[in-house]
Design a protein around this motif. Structure first.
Motif, mmCIF file in Angstrom:
data_model
loop_
_atom_site.group_PDB
_atom_site.id
_atom_site.type_symbol
_atom_site.label_atom_id
_atom_site.label_comp_id
_atom_site.label_asym_id
_atom_site.label_seq_id
_atom_site.Cartn_x
_atom_site.Cartn_y
_atom_site.Cartn_z
ATOM 1 N N ALA A 195 -27.778 19.577 8.984
ATOM 2 C CA ALA A 195 -26.676 20.344 9.810
ATOM 3 C C ALA A 195 -25.384 19.099 9.743
ATOM 4 N N SER A 196 -25.453 18.127 9.705
ATOM 5 C CA SER A 196 -24.451 17.150 9.692
ATOM 6 C C SER A 196 -23.662 17.281 8.348
ATOM 7 N N ALA A 207 -24.552 25.118 8.752
ATOM 8 C CA ALA A 207 -24.761 24.155 10.061
ATOM 9 C C ALA A 207 -25.263 24.580 11.198
ATOM 10 N N LEU A 208 -24.538 25.700 11.756
ATOM 11 C CA LEU A 208 -25.031 26.487 13.013
ATOM 12 C C LEU A 208 -26.624 26.975 12.751
ATOM 13 N N SER A 209 -26.833 27.576 11.735
ATOM 14 C CA SER A 209 -28.160 27.912 11.761
ATOM 15 C C SER A 209 -29.190 26.790 11.510
ATOM 16 N N ASN A 233 -24.379 17.773 18.480
ATOM 17 C CA ASN A 233 -23.762 18.183 16.985
ATOM 18 C C ASN A 233 -23.259 19.530 16.976
ATOM 19 N N ARG A 234 -23.802 20.227 17.793
ATOM 20 C CA ARG A 234 -23.443 21.871 17.901
ATOM 21 C C ARG A 234 -21.830 21.896 18.261
ATOM 22 N N ALA A 235 -21.709 20.746 19.346
ATOM 23 C CA ALA A 235 -20.534 20.842 20.132
ATOM 24 C C ALA A 235 -19.412 20.247 19.141
ATOM 25 N N ALA A 249 -18.732 24.156 26.626
ATOM 26 C CA ALA A 249 -20.066 24.745 27.348
ATOM 27 C C ALA A 249 -21.338 24.330 26.523
ATOM 28 N N THR A 250 -21.234 23.972 25.250
ATOM 29 C CA THR A 250 -22.368 23.430 24.738
ATOM 30 C C THR A 250 -22.695 21.896 25.363
ATOM 31 N N LEU A 251 -21.526 21.202 25.468
ATOM 32 C CA LEU A 251 -21.954 19.663 26.092
ATOM 33 C C LEU A 251 -22.523 20.189 27.572
#
Length: 424
Positions: A195-196, A207-209, A233-235, A249-251
Protein backbone atom coordinates in the motif's frame (compact mmCIF):
# COMPACT_ATOMS: atom_id res chain seq x y z
CA UNK A 1 -8.81 -21.33 1.96
CA UNK A 2 -11.68 -19.32 3.51
CA UNK A 3 -11.45 -16.74 6.29
CA UNK A 4 -12.50 -19.24 8.95
CA UNK A 5 -9.67 -21.57 7.99
CA UNK A 6 -7.25 -18.65 8.08
CA UNK A 7 -8.43 -17.64 11.53
CA UNK A 8 -8.01 -21.17 12.85
CA UNK A 9 -4.57 -21.33 11.34
CA UNK A 10 -3.71 -17.97 12.84
CA UNK A 11 -4.79 -19.18 16.29
CA UNK A 12 -2.65 -22.29 16.07
CA UNK A 13 0.40 -20.34 14.88
CA UNK A 14 -0.18 -17.68 17.51
CA UNK A 15 0.56 -20.25 20.21
CA UNK A 16 3.98 -20.87 18.73
CA UNK A 17 4.55 -17.14 18.23
CA UNK A 18 3.95 -16.50 21.91
CA UNK A 19 6.62 -19.04 22.67
CA UNK A 20 9.15 -17.87 20.15
CA UNK A 21 8.14 -14.58 18.54
CA UNK A 22 6.86 -15.73 15.14
CA UNK A 23 8.26 -19.25 15.35
CA UNK A 24 6.08 -21.56 13.24
CA UNK A 25 3.81 -24.32 14.35
CA UNK A 26 4.77 -27.86 13.35
CA UNK A 27 1.60 -29.62 12.32
CA UNK A 28 2.46 -31.26 9.02
CA UNK A 29 5.00 -33.50 7.44
CA UNK A 30 7.35 -32.92 4.56
CA UNK A 31 5.67 -32.70 1.22
CA UNK A 32 2.16 -32.13 2.56
CA UNK A 33 0.08 -29.48 0.86
CA UNK A 34 -1.38 -26.52 2.70
CA UNK A 35 -4.83 -28.09 2.41
CA UNK A 36 -3.54 -31.22 4.15
CA UNK A 37 -1.84 -29.13 6.79
CA UNK A 38 -4.97 -27.18 7.67
CA UNK A 39 -7.62 -29.86 7.16
CA UNK A 40 -6.84 -31.25 10.62
CA UNK A 41 -8.09 -27.99 12.08
CA UNK A 42 -11.63 -28.70 10.87
CA UNK A 43 -11.77 -31.37 13.58
CA UNK A 44 -11.83 -29.84 17.11
CA UNK A 45 -10.03 -32.88 18.54
CA UNK A 46 -7.31 -32.65 15.88
CA UNK A 47 -7.10 -28.90 16.45
CA UNK A 48 -6.55 -29.48 20.17
CA UNK A 49 -3.86 -32.03 19.30
CA UNK A 50 -2.19 -29.41 17.09
CA UNK A 51 -2.13 -26.96 20.00
CA UNK A 52 -0.61 -29.61 22.27
CA UNK A 53 2.03 -30.31 19.64
CA UNK A 54 2.85 -26.61 19.39
CA UNK A 55 3.35 -26.48 23.15
CA UNK A 56 5.49 -29.62 23.05
CA UNK A 57 7.85 -27.83 20.68
CA UNK A 58 8.32 -24.89 23.05
CA UNK A 59 11.79 -25.96 24.16
CA UNK A 60 13.14 -26.17 20.62
CA UNK A 61 11.44 -22.93 19.60
CA UNK A 62 12.88 -21.02 22.57
CA UNK A 63 16.32 -22.50 21.90
CA UNK A 64 16.21 -21.46 18.24
CA UNK A 65 15.04 -18.00 19.23
CA UNK A 66 17.86 -17.65 21.73
CA UNK A 67 20.42 -18.69 19.13
CA UNK A 68 19.06 -16.50 16.31
CA UNK A 69 20.84 -13.20 17.22
CA UNK A 70 24.24 -14.94 17.40
CA UNK A 71 23.67 -16.83 14.15
CA UNK A 72 22.65 -13.68 12.31
CA UNK A 73 25.67 -11.82 13.69
CA UNK A 74 27.91 -14.63 12.43
CA UNK A 75 26.35 -14.41 8.98
CA UNK A 76 26.68 -10.63 8.84
CA UNK A 77 30.35 -10.91 9.85
CA UNK A 78 31.02 -12.78 6.62
CA UNK A 79 31.70 -10.94 3.35
CA UNK A 80 28.43 -10.28 1.49
CA UNK A 81 29.46 -12.64 -1.30
CA UNK A 82 29.86 -15.56 1.15
CA UNK A 83 26.68 -15.26 3.21
CA UNK A 84 24.26 -17.13 0.98
CA UNK A 85 26.85 -19.88 0.42
CA UNK A 86 27.13 -20.32 4.18
CA UNK A 87 23.35 -20.63 4.42
CA UNK A 88 23.38 -23.37 1.77
CA UNK A 89 26.25 -25.32 3.33
CA UNK A 90 25.61 -25.02 7.09
CA UNK A 91 22.41 -26.55 8.55
CA UNK A 92 22.57 -24.31 11.63
CA UNK A 93 21.50 -21.40 9.40
CA UNK A 94 18.51 -23.26 7.94
CA UNK A 95 15.54 -22.49 10.17
CA UNK A 96 12.26 -20.61 9.95
CA UNK A 97 13.06 -18.95 13.27
CA UNK A 98 16.33 -17.46 11.99
CA UNK A 99 14.64 -16.22 8.81
CA UNK A 100 11.85 -14.66 10.86
CA UNK A 101 14.31 -13.00 13.25
CA UNK A 102 16.29 -11.64 10.29
CA UNK A 103 13.13 -10.00 8.96
CA UNK A 104 12.46 -8.46 12.37
CA UNK A 105 15.91 -6.88 12.18
CA UNK A 106 15.12 -5.79 8.63
CA UNK A 107 11.95 -3.98 9.76
CA UNK A 108 13.98 -2.00 12.31
CA UNK A 109 16.78 -1.13 9.90
CA UNK A 110 14.68 -0.10 6.92
CA UNK A 111 14.11 3.55 7.82
CA UNK A 112 17.67 4.44 8.78
CA UNK A 113 19.57 2.12 6.41
CA UNK A 114 17.56 0.85 3.41
CA UNK A 115 20.67 -0.83 1.94
CA UNK A 116 21.17 -2.93 5.08
CA UNK A 117 17.46 -3.70 5.18
CA UNK A 118 17.58 -4.96 1.61
CA UNK A 119 20.53 -7.22 2.42
CA UNK A 120 18.72 -8.60 5.48
CA UNK A 121 15.58 -9.31 3.44
CA UNK A 122 17.61 -11.11 0.76
CA UNK A 123 19.40 -13.11 3.44
CA UNK A 124 16.10 -14.08 5.06
CA UNK A 125 14.82 -15.33 1.72
CA UNK A 126 17.99 -17.39 1.21
CA UNK A 127 17.42 -18.98 4.62
CA UNK A 128 13.79 -19.75 3.75
CA UNK A 129 14.83 -21.48 0.53
CA UNK A 130 17.12 -23.84 2.47
CA UNK A 131 14.73 -24.62 5.32
CA UNK A 132 13.13 -28.07 5.45
CA UNK A 133 9.31 -27.82 5.31
CA UNK A 134 9.15 -30.73 7.80
CA UNK A 135 10.62 -28.47 10.48
CA UNK A 136 8.18 -25.59 10.24
CA UNK A 137 4.64 -26.54 9.36
CA UNK A 138 5.04 -27.29 5.68
CA UNK A 139 5.62 -25.60 2.36
CA UNK A 140 2.81 -23.08 2.79
CA UNK A 141 4.45 -21.63 5.89
CA UNK A 142 7.74 -21.23 4.04
CA UNK A 143 6.01 -19.71 1.02
CA UNK A 144 4.33 -17.13 3.26
CA UNK A 145 7.64 -16.16 4.83
CA UNK A 146 9.33 -15.96 1.43
CA UNK A 147 6.55 -13.65 0.20
CA UNK A 148 7.09 -11.42 3.23
CA UNK A 149 10.86 -11.39 2.64
CA UNK A 150 10.26 -10.24 -0.94
CA UNK A 151 7.86 -7.57 0.32
CA UNK A 152 10.43 -6.33 2.85
CA UNK A 153 13.10 -6.11 0.15
CA UNK A 154 10.63 -4.27 -2.09
CA UNK A 155 9.89 -1.82 0.72
CA UNK A 156 13.61 -1.15 1.21
CA UNK A 157 13.87 -0.39 -2.51
CA UNK A 158 10.87 1.94 -2.24
CA UNK A 159 12.48 3.88 0.57
CA UNK A 160 15.64 4.15 -1.50
CA UNK A 161 13.59 5.69 -4.33
CA UNK A 162 13.72 2.63 -6.60
CA UNK A 163 9.98 2.44 -7.25
CA UNK A 164 10.13 0.42 -10.49
CA UNK A 165 12.31 -2.29 -8.92
CA UNK A 166 10.07 -2.29 -5.85
CA UNK A 167 6.99 -2.88 -7.98
CA UNK A 168 8.71 -5.75 -9.80
CA UNK A 169 9.44 -7.50 -6.50
CA UNK A 170 5.89 -7.01 -5.24
CA UNK A 171 4.56 -8.60 -8.44
CA UNK A 172 6.93 -11.54 -7.88
CA UNK A 173 5.70 -11.82 -4.29
CA UNK A 174 2.07 -11.92 -5.42
CA UNK A 175 2.83 -14.77 -7.84
CA UNK A 176 4.53 -16.72 -5.06
CA UNK A 177 1.69 -16.02 -2.65
CA UNK A 178 -0.51 -18.53 -4.45
CA UNK A 179 1.65 -21.30 -2.94
CA UNK A 180 1.11 -19.97 0.58
CA UNK A 181 -1.97 -18.70 2.33
CA UNK A 182 -1.42 -20.34 5.70
CA UNK A 183 -0.46 -17.17 7.55
CA UNK A 184 -2.96 -14.29 7.39
CA UNK A 185 -0.72 -12.07 9.53
CA UNK A 186 2.12 -12.12 7.01
CA UNK A 187 -0.35 -11.63 4.16
CA UNK A 188 -1.74 -8.51 5.86
CA UNK A 189 1.76 -7.17 6.52
CA UNK A 190 2.56 -7.63 2.83
CA UNK A 191 -0.60 -5.69 1.92
CA UNK A 192 0.46 -2.91 4.28
CA UNK A 193 3.89 -2.63 2.66
CA UNK A 194 2.55 -2.69 -0.89
CA UNK A 195 0.00 0.00 0.00
CA UNK A 196 2.88 2.39 0.74
CA UNK A 197 4.34 1.74 -2.71
CA UNK A 198 0.97 2.23 -4.42
CA UNK A 199 0.61 5.52 -2.54
CA UNK A 200 4.06 6.65 -3.68
CA UNK A 201 3.09 5.71 -7.25
CA UNK A 202 -0.02 7.90 -6.78
CA UNK A 203 -2.23 4.84 -7.26
CA UNK A 204 -4.50 5.90 -4.42
CA UNK A 205 -7.51 3.58 -5.03
CA UNK A 206 -5.21 0.54 -5.10
CA UNK A 207 -3.49 1.73 -1.92
CA UNK A 208 -6.81 2.21 -0.12
CA UNK A 209 -7.99 -1.25 -1.18
CA UNK A 210 -4.85 -2.88 0.20
CA UNK A 211 -5.11 -0.91 3.44
CA UNK A 212 -8.76 -1.91 3.88
CA UNK A 213 -7.88 -5.58 3.42
CA UNK A 214 -4.95 -5.32 5.85
CA UNK A 215 -7.06 -3.52 8.46
CA UNK A 216 -9.80 -6.14 8.19
CA UNK A 217 -7.33 -8.98 8.74
CA UNK A 218 -5.46 -7.30 11.60
CA UNK A 219 -8.82 -6.59 13.24
CA UNK A 220 -9.83 -10.25 12.87
CA UNK A 221 -6.51 -11.25 14.44
CA UNK A 222 -7.05 -8.70 17.24
CA UNK A 223 -3.67 -7.13 16.50
CA UNK A 224 -4.07 -3.59 17.78
CA UNK A 225 -0.54 -2.48 16.98
CA UNK A 226 -0.71 -3.46 13.31
CA UNK A 227 -4.23 -2.01 13.08
CA UNK A 228 -2.83 1.30 14.32
CA UNK A 229 0.00 1.16 11.77
CA UNK A 230 -2.51 0.51 9.00
CA UNK A 231 -4.63 3.48 10.07
CA UNK A 232 -1.54 5.71 10.18
CA UNK A 233 -0.76 4.75 6.60
CA UNK A 234 -4.36 5.42 5.57
CA UNK A 235 -4.15 8.86 7.18
CA UNK A 236 -0.89 9.57 5.33
CA UNK A 237 -2.67 8.84 2.07
CA UNK A 238 -5.42 11.31 2.95
CA UNK A 239 -2.77 13.91 3.81
CA UNK A 240 -1.26 13.50 0.35
CA UNK A 241 -4.66 13.98 -1.27
CA UNK A 242 -5.35 17.07 0.91
CA UNK A 243 -8.27 15.39 2.64
CA UNK A 244 -7.31 16.63 6.09
CA UNK A 245 -10.70 15.96 7.69
CA UNK A 246 -10.52 12.26 6.76
CA UNK A 247 -6.90 12.15 7.92
CA UNK A 248 -7.94 13.54 11.30
CA UNK A 249 -10.86 11.10 11.59
CA UNK A 250 -8.62 8.16 10.71
CA UNK A 251 -5.94 9.10 13.23
CA UNK A 252 -8.57 9.50 15.93
CA UNK A 253 -9.67 5.93 15.16
CA UNK A 254 -6.05 4.81 15.57
CA UNK A 255 -5.61 6.30 19.06
CA UNK A 256 -7.17 3.47 21.12
CA UNK A 257 -5.22 0.82 19.18
CA UNK A 258 -1.83 2.42 19.82
CA UNK A 259 -0.88 1.01 23.23
CA UNK A 260 2.89 0.99 22.72
CA UNK A 261 4.21 4.40 23.91
CA UNK A 262 6.25 5.03 20.78
CA UNK A 263 3.39 4.07 18.48
CA UNK A 264 1.01 6.22 20.53
CA UNK A 265 3.40 9.15 20.10
CA UNK A 266 3.46 8.61 16.35
CA UNK A 267 -0.34 8.70 16.12
CA UNK A 268 -0.57 11.74 18.38
CA UNK A 269 2.19 13.64 16.57
CA UNK A 270 0.53 13.09 13.19
CA UNK A 271 -2.88 13.99 14.58
CA UNK A 272 -1.60 17.22 16.18
CA UNK A 273 -0.05 18.24 12.85
CA UNK A 274 -3.23 17.41 10.90
CA UNK A 275 -5.49 19.24 13.36
CA UNK A 276 -3.31 22.35 13.18
CA UNK A 277 -3.26 22.13 9.39
CA UNK A 278 -7.05 21.97 8.98
CA UNK A 279 -7.93 24.89 11.25
CA UNK A 280 -8.43 23.14 14.59
CA UNK A 281 -5.54 24.80 16.41
CA UNK A 282 -7.25 24.76 19.82
CA UNK A 283 -7.90 21.04 19.61
CA UNK A 284 -4.31 20.53 18.42
CA UNK A 285 -3.05 22.50 21.43
CA UNK A 286 -5.16 20.44 23.83
CA UNK A 287 -3.94 17.17 22.35
CA UNK A 288 -0.35 18.40 22.49
CA UNK A 289 -0.67 19.12 26.22
CA UNK A 290 -2.08 15.62 26.73
CA UNK A 291 0.78 14.18 24.68
CA UNK A 292 3.70 16.13 26.13
CA UNK A 293 4.71 13.22 28.39
CA UNK A 294 4.95 10.92 25.35
CA UNK A 295 7.40 13.30 23.69
CA UNK A 296 9.44 13.64 26.86
CA UNK A 297 9.79 9.86 27.30
CA UNK A 298 12.21 9.83 24.35
CA UNK A 299 15.48 11.73 24.48
CA UNK A 300 16.53 11.18 20.86
CA UNK A 301 17.09 14.31 18.74
CA UNK A 302 14.33 13.50 16.25
CA UNK A 303 11.61 13.31 18.91
CA UNK A 304 12.85 16.47 20.63
CA UNK A 305 12.88 18.31 17.30
CA UNK A 306 9.38 17.15 16.44
CA UNK A 307 8.10 18.32 19.82
CA UNK A 308 9.53 21.80 19.25
CA UNK A 309 8.10 21.78 15.72
CA UNK A 310 4.59 21.08 16.99
CA UNK A 311 4.93 23.83 19.61
CA UNK A 312 5.88 26.30 16.88
CA UNK A 313 3.15 25.13 14.51
CA UNK A 314 0.47 25.45 17.19
CA UNK A 315 1.72 28.91 18.16
CA UNK A 316 1.57 29.96 14.50
CA UNK A 317 -1.95 28.66 13.99
CA UNK A 318 -3.25 30.18 17.23
CA UNK A 319 -1.77 33.50 16.05
CA UNK A 320 -1.28 34.74 19.60
CA UNK A 321 2.52 34.60 19.81
CA UNK A 322 4.17 34.71 16.38
CA UNK A 323 7.59 35.44 17.87
CA UNK A 324 7.48 32.09 19.69
CA UNK A 325 6.28 30.43 16.51
CA UNK A 326 9.23 31.81 14.52
CA UNK A 327 11.80 30.85 17.14
CA UNK A 328 10.54 27.30 17.60
CA UNK A 329 10.00 26.55 13.91
CA UNK A 330 13.49 27.82 13.09
CA UNK A 331 14.96 25.72 15.90
CA UNK A 332 13.09 22.61 14.76
CA UNK A 333 14.12 23.03 11.10
CA UNK A 334 17.77 23.51 12.01
CA UNK A 335 17.82 20.56 14.42
CA UNK A 336 16.09 18.20 11.98
CA UNK A 337 18.53 19.18 9.22
CA UNK A 338 21.52 18.77 11.53
CA UNK A 339 20.44 15.24 12.44
CA UNK A 340 19.71 14.12 8.90
CA UNK A 341 15.91 14.34 8.72
CA UNK A 342 15.87 16.14 5.39
CA UNK A 343 12.22 16.18 4.47
CA UNK A 344 10.91 16.98 7.92
CA UNK A 345 13.48 19.79 8.14
CA UNK A 346 12.13 21.19 4.88
CA UNK A 347 8.52 20.95 6.06
CA UNK A 348 9.35 22.68 9.35
CA UNK A 349 11.23 25.34 7.39
CA UNK A 350 8.24 25.87 5.11
CA UNK A 351 6.02 26.20 8.18
CA UNK A 352 8.37 28.98 9.29
CA UNK A 353 8.27 30.65 5.87
CA UNK A 354 4.45 30.52 6.00
CA UNK A 355 4.46 32.85 9.01
CA UNK A 356 5.88 35.61 6.82
CA UNK A 357 4.02 34.59 3.65
CA UNK A 358 0.72 34.93 5.52
CA UNK A 359 1.73 38.53 6.29
CA UNK A 360 2.76 39.18 2.67
CA UNK A 361 6.33 39.95 3.75
CA UNK A 362 8.29 38.82 0.67
CA UNK A 363 11.53 40.35 1.92
CA UNK A 364 11.44 38.31 5.11
CA UNK A 365 10.41 35.17 3.21
CA UNK A 366 13.44 35.65 0.96
CA UNK A 367 15.76 36.16 3.95
CA UNK A 368 14.52 33.06 5.75
CA UNK A 369 14.50 30.92 2.60
CA UNK A 370 18.11 31.86 1.79
CA UNK A 371 19.20 31.11 5.36
CA UNK A 372 17.49 27.70 5.25
CA UNK A 373 18.98 26.92 1.83
CA UNK A 374 22.48 27.62 3.14
CA UNK A 375 21.80 25.50 6.22
CA UNK A 376 20.39 22.60 4.20
CA UNK A 377 23.24 22.66 1.69
CA UNK A 378 25.70 22.49 4.57
CA UNK A 379 23.96 19.41 5.93
CA UNK A 380 23.51 17.73 2.52
CA UNK A 381 19.73 17.84 2.62
CA UNK A 382 17.86 15.90 -0.09
CA UNK A 383 17.75 17.68 -3.50
CA UNK A 384 13.94 17.64 -3.62
CA UNK A 385 13.77 19.50 -0.33
CA UNK A 386 16.23 22.09 -1.64
CA UNK A 387 14.21 22.43 -4.84
CA UNK A 388 11.07 23.22 -2.85
CA UNK A 389 12.82 26.01 -0.95
CA UNK A 390 14.32 27.38 -4.15
CA UNK A 391 10.82 27.62 -5.60
CA UNK A 392 9.80 29.74 -2.61
CA UNK A 393 12.99 31.81 -2.90
CA UNK A 394 12.34 32.57 -6.58
CA UNK A 395 8.75 33.57 -5.85
CA UNK A 396 9.95 35.89 -3.07
CA UNK A 397 12.48 37.47 -5.41
CA UNK A 398 9.61 38.29 -7.77
CA UNK A 399 7.55 39.45 -4.77
CA UNK A 400 5.00 36.84 -5.79
CA UNK A 401 5.18 34.62 -2.74
CA UNK A 402 1.99 33.68 -0.91
CA UNK A 403 0.57 30.77 1.05
CA UNK A 404 -0.37 28.96 -2.17
CA UNK A 405 3.28 28.93 -3.26
CA UNK A 406 4.38 27.64 0.14
CA UNK A 407 1.67 24.97 0.02
CA UNK A 408 2.84 23.80 -3.43
CA UNK A 409 6.41 23.61 -2.13
CA UNK A 410 5.25 21.51 0.83
CA UNK A 411 3.38 19.20 -1.55
CA UNK A 412 6.61 18.76 -3.53
CA UNK A 413 8.41 17.71 -0.37
CA UNK A 414 5.70 15.29 0.76
CA UNK A 415 5.47 13.68 -2.69
CA UNK A 416 9.16 12.76 -2.49
CA UNK A 417 9.45 12.22 1.22
CA UNK A 418 11.24 9.15 2.52
CA UNK A 419 9.28 9.14 5.73
CA UNK A 420 10.96 8.28 8.97
CA UNK A 421 9.71 5.80 11.53
CA UNK A 422 6.03 4.86 11.33
CA UNK A 423 4.95 7.62 9.01
CA UNK A 424 5.93 5.54 6.01
Amino acid sequence: MDLQDRRRGALARALARKLGEQAPLEIGGAGESSDAEWSVLDDPQAFESSIEKALSQSGRIVEERTEAPGLLAALLALPVSERETAVVLEPRYQSYTLASYTLERCSKAVFHDPALARELARLARAIVLQTDPWSCGGSAALADLEVYALAMEANALRLAGELRQSLTLFLEARDLQERGGADPDLAARTDLLEASLRRDLRQFPAALSLLSRAESMFSALRDGEQTARTLINRANLFLETHDLDRAVATLKRALPFAQDPWLALCVRHNLISALAGCGHAREAAELYEQSRSFYLQSSDPATASRRIWMEGLIARELGEDLDTARIKLAEAAESLARHGYSFEAALAGLDLVAVYAKQGDSAEVLRVALRLLNLFQMHDVHPEALAALRMVQEAAEREAVNLAVVSRAADMVRANQVRDDLTA
